[in-house]
Design a protein around this motif. Structure first.
Motif, short mmCIF file in Angstrom:
data_model
loop_
_atom_site.label_atom_id
_atom_site.label_comp_id
_atom_site.label_asym_id
_atom_site.label_seq_id
_atom_site.Cartn_x
_atom_site.Cartn_y
_atom_site.Cartn_z
N PHE A 95 -4.63 44.75 11.75
CA PHE A 95 -4.72 43.49 11.01
C PHE A 95 -4.38 43.72 9.53
N ILE A 96 -4.81 44.87 9.05
CA ILE A 96 -4.48 45.22 7.66
C ILE A 96 -3.10 45.86 7.56
N ALA A 97 -2.82 46.77 8.50
CA ALA A 97 -1.62 47.61 8.36
C ALA A 97 -0.32 46.83 8.58
N VAL A 98 -0.32 45.89 9.53
CA VAL A 98 0.94 45.23 9.86
C VAL A 98 1.50 44.40 8.70
N PRO A 99 0.69 43.49 8.12
CA PRO A 99 1.26 42.74 6.98
C PRO A 99 1.66 43.64 5.82
N VAL A 100 0.81 44.63 5.53
CA VAL A 100 1.13 45.54 4.43
C VAL A 100 2.43 46.28 4.72
N SER A 101 2.59 46.73 5.97
CA SER A 101 3.78 47.49 6.33
C SER A 101 5.04 46.63 6.26
N ILE A 102 4.94 45.39 6.76
CA ILE A 102 6.12 44.50 6.71
C ILE A 102 6.53 44.30 5.26
N ALA A 103 5.53 44.00 4.42
CA ALA A 103 5.85 43.74 3.02
C ALA A 103 6.43 44.98 2.35
N THR A 104 5.82 46.14 2.64
CA THR A 104 6.31 47.38 2.02
C THR A 104 7.73 47.68 2.48
N ALA A 105 7.95 47.55 3.80
CA ALA A 105 9.29 47.86 4.33
C ALA A 105 10.32 46.91 3.74
N ARG A 120 17.43 35.89 -2.09
CA ARG A 120 16.97 37.13 -1.44
C ARG A 120 16.03 36.80 -0.29
N TRP A 121 15.09 35.90 -0.57
CA TRP A 121 14.12 35.55 0.45
C TRP A 121 14.80 34.87 1.63
N GLY A 122 15.82 34.03 1.33
CA GLY A 122 16.57 33.40 2.41
C GLY A 122 17.22 34.43 3.31
N VAL A 123 17.79 35.45 2.70
CA VAL A 123 18.44 36.51 3.49
C VAL A 123 17.40 37.24 4.34
N VAL A 124 16.24 37.52 3.73
CA VAL A 124 15.18 38.19 4.47
C VAL A 124 14.75 37.34 5.66
N ARG A 125 14.53 36.05 5.40
CA ARG A 125 14.00 35.17 6.43
C ARG A 125 15.00 34.92 7.55
N ASP A 126 16.27 34.71 7.19
CA ASP A 126 17.24 34.29 8.20
C ASP A 126 18.06 35.43 8.80
N VAL A 127 18.10 36.56 8.15
CA VAL A 127 18.88 37.66 8.70
C VAL A 127 17.99 38.86 9.02
N VAL A 128 17.26 39.34 8.03
CA VAL A 128 16.54 40.61 8.21
C VAL A 128 15.39 40.48 9.20
N LEU A 129 14.55 39.46 9.02
CA LEU A 129 13.39 39.34 9.91
C LEU A 129 13.76 39.03 11.36
N PRO A 130 14.68 38.08 11.60
CA PRO A 130 15.08 37.87 13.01
C PRO A 130 15.64 39.14 13.63
N PHE A 131 16.43 39.86 12.85
CA PHE A 131 17.00 41.10 13.38
C PHE A 131 15.90 42.13 13.61
N GLY A 132 14.93 42.17 12.71
CA GLY A 132 13.93 43.23 12.75
C GLY A 132 12.72 42.95 13.63
N GLN A 133 12.72 41.78 14.30
CA GLN A 133 11.60 41.41 15.16
C GLN A 133 11.12 42.55 16.05
N GLY A 134 12.07 43.15 16.74
CA GLY A 134 11.73 44.23 17.66
C GLY A 134 11.06 45.38 16.92
N GLY A 135 11.57 45.67 15.71
CA GLY A 135 11.00 46.74 14.92
C GLY A 135 9.58 46.44 14.48
N ILE A 136 9.34 45.16 14.17
CA ILE A 136 7.99 44.78 13.75
C ILE A 136 7.01 44.95 14.90
N ILE A 137 7.41 44.44 16.07
CA ILE A 137 6.52 44.55 17.23
C ILE A 137 6.37 46.01 17.64
N GLY A 138 7.50 46.71 17.73
CA GLY A 138 7.46 48.10 18.16
C GLY A 138 6.67 48.96 17.19
#
Lengths: 283, 343
Positions: free
Chosen positions: B108-118, B235-253
């Motif tokens: 619960f702590i590590a996932v948000p922190v890790s996403i933001a850090t990454a 920048r945030w638009g790029v993160v939201r529309d390109v990086v995060l959709p692409f990285g979904q698997g990485g976030i879950i994994g």
């Protein structure tokens, strides 16, 4: 027509006078003066002066590696995204410098759109969402009906509407290469650019798709200034009003050898190297 | 005459076209040269070594734990007490919830922190800071868990229990933060809790999650990034529309790899918690447990049956972490990583 609320943190942006869906918006002129580019310490382009008049199609031609794509990317500040890339000189849109802070970089890129060599639709989005992606990305607000109108008008302008009107919910990746590229053009048109830069947009496409895109270019060029990089001499002749011939001597930065009305460049060039190139004797 | 349909089909089946010599399909023969064969066998042996170790561990745990499992039967899953040495009942019914609670607090702590850090590392940080941050985070992963445990016990715990108290005082209506204390919520009921252990474990999980996510975010196709930028994207638009959709698997994994790590974390949890065998909702109240901590705590003082019971508990942990990690890697592999839009 209702104009759109534009979210922007900077009150000095010039975007407030651009309204979406406004067919009356004006094509803008681009002026490059004395542009030079470097990647690290390697100078790849120097002394480029070029006027790209409003509502005209300018073709950049020349052999590979002469800096045409690099020059194109300086025109909407994509060049600086490459680490170690630097440049000198001035790029003006309607007389306003795009590099020295008068216009926020996101506005520069919205006003000066770009279509890439390789179709790059957003794979996580549907066809319709791809068209509207620019609005979402730049934080533009719009109503449902405006969005529907925009989807249809942009896809029509890109010559894709009839093929995809029943597949708007399909993923953008499900389209063929040529359709994807036209989708990318529609996507660029959706944010009402005043200039559209095209980096060899047809190099990966079949002749039919190429013809459709050339048709689109001549249709949009009334309201949008187009700058196109192409290796296809016939294409340059078919679509452009003016041509600029780039050339780089060995181990030297690229520069413009000759520039002028397309007809003159192809039939009556001043420089013998231009003559050789347009007649296919090198490059 | 009318021929039944089924017969017709049979007739067709029974009369195949005669084999044509020129159409006998060949089986391409590959003749590998000597060097290739040697490397091939070395690689194959090392590859199968992993499976061998895996099987040996699983087999060993089963072999040593089977006596205890026979003794307890299904009680091993339903019983929450742990008294195998006195001939009493034992089971993991309280250990499992505790183990997972600690892990979930950590995530619960590590996932948000890790996403933001990454995201900061791949999208926002200037290049020099990017390298420095990456190195520091990798360094965090190299700190022994005993050190985290000691630091957590003596430095973090006395400080973080004020947060525990705040949670209990203000969010006490949520069962997780409820504390049953007749004397009002004094600070004394908060140390050695699931929450404190989870916070410490989260520090150990963050480096793993971050490096997986960073890796995947960094692979977001440059073509799509540029496409988004060229539309005037922020920048945030790029993160939201390109990086995060692409990285979904990485976030879950990445999160699930972190979960695997958190479930098995031993020494830091052992140092923090005071063992409890009564499962409870509250995560801030004193008393927690985990399978790994139990094994570490009880190992030296157990009889033969006790050891066997601990082996069985170890087997349960082994199976759970194996499942979690397998699921994690299949998610990471199934994500779009490495597949940009192609024509």
């Amino acid at each position: 027509m209702t104009s759109i609320d534009i979210t922007s943190t900077d009150p000095t942006t010039m975007s407030s006078d651009i309204s979406l869906l406004d067919p009356g918006h004006k094509a803008a002129g681009l002026t490059a003066s004395n542009v030079a580019c470097w990647f690290g310490t390697k100078k790849v382009l120097e002394g480029v002066n070029l006027d790209m008049a409003p509502g005209q199609v300018t073709a950049l031609i020349g052999p590979s590696g002469c800096g045409k794509s690099t020059f194109l990317r300086t025109l909407n500040r994509m060049h600086e995204l490459v680490p170690s890339a630097t440049l000198a000189g001035e790029i003006l849109i309607d007389g306003v410098d795009i590099y020295r802070g008068a216009i926020p970089v996101t506005d520069v890129r919205r006003r000066i759109g770009m279509v890439f060599q390789k179709p790059n639709p957003f794979p996580a989005m549907t066809v319709a969402e791809n068209v509207l992606a620019g609005l979402k990305l730049s934080g533009l607000k719009s109503t449902r009906s405006e969005r529907d109108d925009l989807i249809e008008s942009c896809l029509s302008k890109a010559g894709l509407w009839n093929e995809v009107k029943n597949r708007l919910g399909d993923p953008g990746r499900a389209l063929s290469g040529g359709q994807q590229q036209r989708l990318c053009i529609a996507r660029s048109l959706a944010v009402s650019p005043q200039v559209l830069l095209m980096d060899e947009p047809c190099s990966a496409l079949d002749p039919t798709s190429t013809r459709r895109i050339e048709q689109t270019i001549s249709e949009i060029s009334e309201t949008i200034t187009v700058v196109i990089v192409t290796h296809n001499m016939q294409q340059a002749q078919r679509v452009s009003h003016r041509c600029a011939f780039f050339l780089a001597a060995e181990n030297e930065p690229g520069r413009i050898i000759e520039e002028g009305p397309t007809k003159d460049i192809f039939t009556n060039p001043h420089d013998s190297r231009t003559n050789d190139y347009v007649n296919g004797r090198f490059g | 005459m009318k021929v039944p349909k089924s017969l017709q089909v049979d007739e067709i089946k029974e009369s195949p076209s005669p084999p044509n010599d020129s159409e006998v399909r060949i089986n391409p023969v590959v003749r590998r040269n000597r060097v290739d064969q040697v490397y091939r066998s070395i690689a194959a042996v090392s590859g199968s070594f992993v499976f061998l170790v895996m099987a040996l561990i699983g087999g060993f745990l089963l072999f040593r734990g089977i006596d205890a499992l026979r003794l307890s039967g299904w009680g091993f899953i339903t019983e929450s007490q742990w008294a195998p040495d006195m001939g009493g009942a034992f089971g993991i019914a309280s250990l499992l919830p505790y183990t997972f609670s600690i892990a979930f607090v950590a995530l619960f702590i590590a996932v948000p922190v890790s996403i933001a850090t990454a995201l900061f590392i791949t999208e926002y940080a200037p290049r020099r800071i990017r390298r420095f941050l990456t190195a520091t985070i990798d360094l965090l992963a190299a700190v022994p868990s005993l050190i985290y445990g000691l630091w957590g016990l003596f430095y973090l715990q006395p400080r973080i229990i004020t947060l525990s108290k705040w949670l209990a005082d203000n969010l006490g209506f949520v069962p997780f933060f409820k504390v049953n204390d007749d004397f009002g919520t004094s600070l004394g009921v908060f140390p050695s809790s699931t929450f404190v252990a989870g916070v410490i474990v989260s520090l150990m999980v963050i480096p793993i999650c971050t490096s997986v996510m960073r890796e995947v975010f960094g692979q977001a196709p440059p073509g799509e990034r540029e496409g988004a930028m060229a539309l005037g994207g922020t920048r945030w638009g790029v993160v939201r529309d390109v990086v995060l959709p692409f990285g979904q698997g990485g976030i879950i994994g990445g999160s699930m790899l972190g979960l695997g790590r958190a479930l098995g974390e031993t020494i830091a949890v052992t140092l923090i918690i005071s063992p409890s065998f009564d499962a409870k909702w509250s995560i801030v109240e004193q008393g927690s447990n985990s399978i790994a901590a139990l094994i570490a705590l009880k190992f030296s003082e157990s009889t033969e049956t006790g050891i066997s019971a601990l082996m069985a508990a170890g087997l349960a942990l082994f199976i759970i972490t194996l499942l979690v990690n397998t699921a994690a890697s299949s998610v990471v592999n199934r994500s779009r990583s490495g597949s940009a839009t192609e024509i």
